[in-house]
Design a protein around this motif. Structure first.
Motif, PDB file in Angstrom:
ATOM      1  N   ASP A 150      37.164   5.236 131.323  1.00 48.43           N
ATOM      2  CA  ASP A 150      38.131   4.168 131.055  1.00 48.43           C
ATOM      3  C   ASP A 150      37.517   3.039 130.233  1.00 48.43           C
ATOM      4  N   ASP A 151      36.382   3.319 129.584  1.00 46.48           N
ATOM      5  CA  ASP A 151      35.695   2.336 128.736  1.00 46.48           C
ATOM      6  C   ASP A 151      35.346   1.072 129.524  1.00 46.48           C
ATOM      7  N   ALA A 152      35.041   1.233 130.808  1.00 49.34           N
ATOM      8  CA  ALA A 152      34.755   0.086 131.674  1.00 49.34           C
ATOM      9  C   ALA A 152      33.349  -0.437 131.434  1.00 49.34           C
ATOM     10  N   ASP A 153      33.219  -1.777 131.374  1.00 51.89           N
ATOM     11  CA  ASP A 153      31.915  -2.433 131.230  1.00 51.89           C
ATOM     12  C   ASP A 153      31.481  -2.982 132.583  1.00 51.89           C
ATOM     13  N   TYR A 154      30.216  -2.762 132.933  1.00 54.36           N
ATOM     14  CA  TYR A 154      29.697  -3.230 134.215  1.00 54.36           C
ATOM     15  C   TYR A 154      28.589  -4.267 134.066  1.00 54.36           C
ATOM     16  N   PRO A 192      34.302  -4.210 136.846  1.00 57.77           N
ATOM     17  CA  PRO A 192      34.265  -3.630 135.508  1.00 57.77           C
ATOM     18  C   PRO A 192      35.401  -4.185 134.672  1.00 57.77           C
ATOM     19  N   THR A 193      35.132  -4.459 133.425  1.00 57.15           N
ATOM     20  CA  THR A 193      36.146  -5.001 132.535  1.00 57.15           C
ATOM     21  C   THR A 193      36.285  -4.109 131.322  1.00 57.15           C
ATOM     22  N   ARG A 194      37.422  -4.214 130.672  1.00 56.35           N
ATOM     23  CA  ARG A 194      37.649  -3.480 129.446  1.00 56.35           C
ATOM     24  C   ARG A 194      38.084  -4.450 128.365  1.00 56.35           C
ATOM     25  N   SER A 195      37.510  -4.329 127.217  1.00 53.57           N
ATOM     26  CA  SER A 195      37.884  -5.197 126.110  1.00 53.57           C
ATOM     27  C   SER A 195      38.953  -4.510 125.281  1.00 53.57           C
ATOM     28  N   PRO A 196      40.089  -5.173 125.025  1.00 55.84           N
ATOM     29  CA  PRO A 196      41.152  -4.544 124.256  1.00 55.84           C
ATOM     30  C   PRO A 196      40.686  -4.122 122.867  1.00 55.84           C
ATOM     31  N   SER A 197      39.728  -4.844 122.329  1.00 57.47           N
ATOM     32  CA  SER A 197      39.260  -4.523 120.981  1.00 57.47           C
ATOM     33  C   SER A 197      38.265  -3.392 120.956  1.00 57.47           C
ATOM     34  N   GLY A 198      37.826  -2.961 122.123  1.00 56.15           N
ATOM     35  CA  GLY A 198      36.846  -1.888 122.188  1.00 56.15           C
ATOM     36  C   GLY A 198      35.428  -2.388 122.114  1.00 56.15           C
TER      37      GLY A 198
END
Length: 792
Positions: free
Chosen positions: A492-496, A725-731
């Motif tokens: 899910d392209d999650a950032d930790y 975890p967060t996801r950036s809309p811009s990728g």
């Protein structure tokens, strides 16, 4: 003396009597007439040779002795004598050996299969064979077998002397079996003798073939050959093979179909189109072409007709009668392991001969399968998966295949196996197939390699459960400052952000383990994977392998995790408990081997994997399951690229079970995605696989057992506190961790759902090891805090 007398003297060798004269007269005449030397020139040469003998007598005596001992007459005589002796011996053999009746291997016998408790599982007693008259087989189809195996069949005397001689020499020298046998010899081996590669068997084969060729017609021999040979798919004889591969009677086979069946005889399982590898398919196509080209060469097939022929793809296989449900999968798995053991111990020279020995019958095979556990696994698969799939509502549901293997880690026994919904409906065993990626279930192998190798991070810090890594999605992997060209995306392209290894395992963070693999060294990671039981021999040591992109089976993964559960001692899963046969002795190898990773490394991985269950991707299906009853559990989920496979492999102290789901097109068998199967957006390892695992394990494993772990690392059973975890809309990867509690999600839901439980404890002390990066400011809980560790 007159001229006549001189001539006679020369004819006598130059010996001439001296004239009777006085000494004075003789002296006087000597000045006028030459004196004839007695013996002439020949005598002079002999005299010269005589003078030279004394000079080199010692050396010449030796050479003369060798010349006397090894004259050409003696050499020729010896060879001639040996030939006569060999001919005599062969004549004696020919007189002594007759054409016997069909041997025991050619008669119909049952194989008996039993459960581990000795109760009957099934009998494989009805040989799938129907003898047909050669007249019912089209002439051109008959010729495909001749073109494939023995072009000179109609002209020879039944034997290939050069091929037989080569086979004898290779048998004596231990080089194994060689080709070159005629159709007659192969028929004799199959029907009158055995598959054993011995000198006596080969000599008998030669003699019987010669006699059979003299007493029987070529049609009789060819009919026997095509009716007794094994074609794979449990089919003996051309009629059964025609039905198994083309759903046709033998009399309706086309030339191209006959050529395929003839090609199969070289390697039935390897060349079976339904289960062949890409290499196997190339090989069988090449042999198919070889058969047809030989027919053109022999004038049996028109060249233009040959050019128009297309490869006749066989029909999908159907199971043999009496093998419905899971029985067929279990029998096939047992037969395959037995065949491999027959080759390993030298009873058969190759897997094809070994399979023929097994299929010949007469075996009593007791499996390690526990009847109770087998039934429980089948029920779990039905209740947690197949009953929830509906192909009428969702076409993708028809493409979901499940496989599972359960192993006792103490003795390696395969106590239960699930190969698919039904052996009749899906011929291939999903429990043993190795064509799908194990995905994140490979991550514990990376950690085991790091711990066993005492690996360090790029900054020189020892890799442990509390070591800090950057969990940013798509973060480029670096090797001492150099980017290696690999930047994996997290699910899910999650950032930790900055997280410790324990949390990275709990959340299955790809970016962390990709970097860890490079820190350890991918060659070392693959080496440890191989020692644990995975097939990594031909893999390239590249960072992409950290995502579990190689092929693996539930059987293999169960063995890997069983080795971890067994404190690092190698466990090789075995479905065979005992094997009995009146003609063959089988010695089964020991399933428990040597220490392949250190106990501390294995136990630390086990401790870390308890966090996946209690605070990770398996918490909903496993931790919160009402049937758990306090059982200690370690495990790991996995979901491959494009959702083509989903896994959960987990274990209690007494039982290891690996469950895999595979997207396989019902139409053509290709790998497909499982998105929306069962009504969920995505099939995750924490969903159906973990649910099957829990329903089965919590019904059959013992309660009250604890992991006996030799480690000071790992989260044990207490949840850790991690950043959200967060996801950036811009990728673009987010570098800033938050202090909010992590979200937990159902495997079928998006990661935005509020967790059902929150941590109740806070850290009370700082880590005892220095992290390899800057720790997050979000309050990462110390996994080494004794207040957070429960007994395992």
């Amino acid at each position: 003396m007159g001229r006549a007398e001189d001539r006679r003297a020369r004819q006598r060798g130059g010996r001439r009597a001296a004239p009777t004269r006085s000494s004075t007269a003789t002296t006087a005449s000597s000045a006028q007439e030459p004196v004839t030397v007695v013996g002439g020139r020949a005598a002079a040469r002999r005299a010269a040779q005589g003078r030279g003998r004394s000079k080199g007598k010692a050396g010449k005596d030796g050479r003369s002795f060798i010349r006397r001992m090894f004259t050409w007459k003696k050499i020729v005589g010896t060879i001639f004598g040996l030939c006569l002796l060999g001919m005599g011996a062969f004549i004696a053999l020919y007189m002594m050996i007759g054409i016997p009746k069909g041997n025991a291997d050619a008669t119909l016998q049952s194989n008996v299969y039993k459960y581990s408790d000795g109760s009957l599982m099934t009998r494989d007693g009805q040989r799938n064979r129907e003898i047909v008259d050669l007249a019912k087989v089209p002439k051109d189809v008959q010729r495909t077998f001749v073109a494939a195996e023995n072009k000179s069949f109609y002209k020879d005397n039944g034997v290939d002397l050069r091929g037989t001689a080569r086979g004898l020499l290779n048998t004596l020298s231990g080089k194994g079996a060689q080709g070159g046998s005629t159709i007659t010899q192969q028929y004799v081996k199959n029907y009158y003798l055995t598959q054993n590669q011995t000198v006596s068997r080969k000599l008998k084969e030669l003699v019987i073939s010669l006699k059979l060729d003299r007493t029987k017609s070529k049609d009789y021999i060819l009919a026997g050959y095509i009716n007794t040979s094994y074609y794979g798919r449990g089919a003996y004889g051309i009629q059964a093979a025609a039905q198994a591969y083309y759903r046709e009677d033998a009399q309706k086979l086309s030339v191209s179909q006959g050529a395929y069946l003839a090609a199969l005889l070289q390697a039935p399982n390897q060349y079976d189109w339904a289960i062949a590898t890409d290499t196997g398919r190339k090989l069988v196509k090449a042999r198919w072409n070889y058969v047809l080209d030989n027919m053109v060469e022999e004038g049996w097939l028109d060249k233009a007709e040959r050019a128009d022929m297309k490869f006749p793809t066989p029909e999908a296989p159907k199971a043999a009668p009496g093998m419905g449900g899971q029985t067929g999968y279990l029998v096939d798995a047992a037969n395959n392991q037995l065949a491999k053991q027959l080759v390993a111990q030298g009873t058969a020279d190759n897997i094809n001969d070994a399979e023929n020995l097994v299929k010949a019958g007469g075996w009593t095979i007791t499996l390690n399968i526990d009847k109770k556990k087998q039934t429980a696994l089948e029920k779990a698969a039905k209740s947690q998966l197949t009953s929830k799939l509906d192909a009428k509502k969702r076409t993708v549901d028809a493409d979901v295949q499940a496989g599972a293997v359960s192993v006792n880690p103490k003795n390696g026994a395969v106590v239960a196996m699930y190969g698919g919904q039904d052996y009749y409906k899906h011929f291939r065993n999903n429990a043993t197939r190795t064509d799908y990626q194990p995905a994140s279930t490979f991550k514990p192998v990376i950690l085991a390699a790091a711990l066993d190798e005492d690996a360090k991070t790029q900054t020189g810090q020892a890799i442990a459960a509390n070591t800090i890594y950057d969990g940013t999605s798509k973060r480029p992997v670096v090797d001492h400052g150099t980017k290696v060209g690999f930047a994996p995306q997290n699910e899910d392209d999650a950032d930790y952000g900055d997280i410790n290894v324990q949390t990275a395992m709990n959340k299955s963070v790809n970016s962390v383990f990709a970097q860890m693999g490079v820190d350890v060294g991918m060659d070392k990671v693959l080496k440890v994977g191989s020692s644990l039981g995975m097939d990594t021999g031909d893999l390239k040591a590249v960072p992409a392998q950290t995502l579990g992109t190689m092929g693996a089976s539930p059987l293999q993964m169960a063995g890997v995790y069983a080795t971890l559960d067994n404190h690092g001692r190698k466990v090789t899963p075995t479905i065979l408990k005992s094997v009995e046969n009146s003609r063959h002795q089988v010695t089964l190898p020991k399933p428990i081997g040597d220490q392949v990773v250190s106990r501390e490394a294995a136990d630390t991985v086990t401790s870390v994997l308890t966090g996946v269950v209690d605070d990770g991707t398996a918490k909903v299906s496993v931790r919160d399951n009402g049937q758990r009853d306090g059982r200690k559990v370690a495990g790991k989920t996995g979901t491959s690229d494009e959702n083509r496979s989903a896994w959960f492999t987990g274990y209690t102290p007494d039982l290891v079970t690996s469950v895999g789901l595979f997207g396989e097109s019902k139409k053509n068998g290709a790998q497909v995605s499982m998105y929306h199967a069962g009504g969920f957006d995505r099939v995750n390892g924490g969903g159906f696989p973990a649910q099957i695992w829990a329903a089965y394990t919590f019904g059959v494993s013992a309660t009250g057992l604890k992991f006996d772990l030799d480690t000071t690392q790992g989260a044990a059973v207490q949840p850790t506190y991690t950043p959200t975890p967060t996801r950036s809309p811009s990728g673009t990867p987010s570098k800033t961790p938050t202090s909010e509690p992590p979200t937990s999600q159902s495997p079928s839901q998006s990661p935005s759902q509020t967790p059902t439980q929150t941590p109740t404890q806070t850290p009370t002390q700082t880590p005892t090891q220095t992290p390899s990066g800057s720790p997050t400011t979000g309050g990462v809980e110390n996994p080494l805090d004794p207040n957070n560790r429960q007994q395992q």
